[in-house]
Design a protein around this motif. Structure first.
Motif, mmCIF file in Angstrom:
data_model
loop_
_atom_site.group_PDB
_atom_site.id
_atom_site.type_symbol
_atom_site.label_atom_id
_atom_site.label_comp_id
_atom_site.label_asym_id
_atom_site.label_seq_id
_atom_site.Cartn_x
_atom_site.Cartn_y
_atom_site.Cartn_z
ATOM 1 N N UNK A 170 44.521 13.148 6.352
ATOM 2 C CA UNK A 170 43.232 12.484 6.641
ATOM 3 C C UNK A 170 41.942 12.606 5.637
ATOM 4 N N UNK A 171 42.580 13.365 4.628
ATOM 5 C CA UNK A 171 41.482 13.782 3.439
ATOM 6 C C UNK A 171 40.679 12.537 3.149
ATOM 7 N N UNK A 172 41.209 11.295 2.834
ATOM 8 C CA UNK A 172 40.291 10.261 2.489
ATOM 9 C C UNK A 172 39.742 9.258 3.605
ATOM 10 N N UNK A 173 40.024 9.775 4.836
ATOM 11 C CA UNK A 173 39.625 8.863 5.956
ATOM 12 C C UNK A 173 38.041 9.733 6.448
ATOM 13 N N UNK A 174 37.066 9.436 5.659
ATOM 14 C CA UNK A 174 35.683 9.911 5.584
ATOM 15 C C UNK A 174 35.187 9.391 7.177
ATOM 16 N N UNK A 175 35.543 8.143 7.622
ATOM 17 C CA UNK A 175 34.781 7.766 8.838
ATOM 18 C C UNK A 175 35.397 8.509 10.043
ATOM 19 N N UNK A 176 36.869 8.689 9.903
ATOM 20 C CA UNK A 176 37.434 9.811 11.122
ATOM 21 C C UNK A 176 36.790 10.956 11.089
ATOM 22 N N UNK A 177 36.894 11.578 10.078
ATOM 23 C CA UNK A 177 36.261 13.093 9.770
ATOM 24 C C UNK A 177 34.754 13.285 10.305
ATOM 25 N N UNK A 178 33.981 12.175 10.012
ATOM 26 C CA UNK A 178 32.355 12.246 10.175
ATOM 27 C C UNK A 178 32.357 11.913 11.872
ATOM 28 N N UNK A 179 33.229 11.095 12.361
ATOM 29 C CA UNK A 179 33.178 10.628 13.620
ATOM 30 C C UNK A 179 33.604 11.884 14.620
ATOM 31 N N UNK A 180 34.457 12.671 14.270
ATOM 32 C CA UNK A 180 34.971 13.792 14.907
ATOM 33 C C UNK A 180 33.828 14.784 14.811
ATOM 34 N N UNK A 181 33.396 14.982 13.660
ATOM 35 C CA UNK A 181 32.066 16.025 13.416
ATOM 36 C C UNK A 181 31.009 15.871 14.272
ATOM 37 N N UNK A 182 30.468 14.468 14.366
ATOM 38 C CA UNK A 182 29.422 13.833 14.875
ATOM 39 C C UNK A 182 29.406 14.106 16.416
ATOM 40 N N UNK A 183 30.757 13.986 16.976
ATOM 41 C CA UNK A 183 31.093 14.153 18.322
ATOM 42 C C UNK A 183 31.045 15.499 18.627
ATOM 43 N N UNK A 184 31.370 16.481 17.842
ATOM 44 C CA UNK A 184 31.169 17.889 18.093
ATOM 45 C C UNK A 184 29.591 18.278 18.022
ATOM 46 N N UNK A 185 28.745 17.604 16.996
ATOM 47 C CA UNK A 185 27.379 17.940 17.226
ATOM 48 C C UNK A 185 26.771 17.631 18.500
ATOM 49 N N UNK A 186 27.078 16.302 19.188
ATOM 50 C CA UNK A 186 26.604 15.874 20.389
ATOM 51 C C UNK A 186 26.838 17.075 21.332
#
Length: 190
Positions: A147-163
């Motif tokens: 998933x190293x190049x899937x920045x959209x997925x990485x950020x989506x899961x990270x922002x879900x964690x933030x919420x």
């Protein structure tokens, strides 16, 4: 807030030993992330994340302690925040969501410490357990080499964690305010 029932105040228990190992291995994880040793970092992350379940199981089997009730969530926070900061350093995570997570975790640890000195254990709310799971998932997704190049997925899961981090933090804040209001009402009745 109601206190979590505890069996003892013992510090050296099987669950606390697992928790201690998790904390001691956190700098190794950070070093692997900074060295960009992707598969080793991911493998260690999986082990450390899985041991979160193990120490919970051991605590239920051998008895919950007040020290464990404080140390286990603290270990989760140290592990997640340290890994997230390392991921910011290597350019995988953006800084803002990590700052939000770190601020909430620091505030919650301070709160637990303050009320803990008064003999109150703050049990993890279901939403907070979900928050921790999504934080662990966010770091795991970011560390997983495919998933190293899937920045959209990485950020989506990270922002879900933030919420979830923010919402669960607000939930504790509301609980604390209710507790203070109830306590003030009790003293007024005396």
């Amino acid at each position: 807030m109601s206190a979590t029932p505890t069996v003892s105040t013992a510090l050296v228990t099987p669950a606390n030993l697992v928790t201690g190992v998790r904390v001691l291995l956190t700098p190794v994880l950070v070093a692997l992330i900074l060295a960009e040793s992707a598969w080793l970092a991911f493998g260690l992350w999986v082990v450390l994340a899985a041991t979160d379940r193990l120490d919970g199981w051991l605590a239920r089997r051998h008895g919950v302690t007040s020290s464990g009730a404080f140390l286990d969530p603290l270990a989760d926070k140290i592990l997640v925040v340290a890994a997230a900061v390392a991921l910011v350093e290597v350019g995988v995570f953006p800084l803002l969501p990590v700052l939000i997570i770190a601020a909430r975790e620091l505030a919650m640890s301070a709160y637990r410490s303050v009320v803990g000195r008064r003999g109150v254990s703050v049990p993890a709310r279901p939403l907070a357990k979900g928050k921790t799971a999504v934080q662990l998932l966010a770091v795991g997704v970011a560390l997983f080499p495919p998933f190293a190049d899937d920045h959209a997925l990485i950020e989506a899961v990270l922002w879900a964690a933030v919420v979830l981090t923010v919402v669960s933090g607000l939930q504790y804040l509301v609980d604390a305010r209710r507790s203070v209001s109830m306590s003030a009402g009790d003293h007024g009745a005396l």
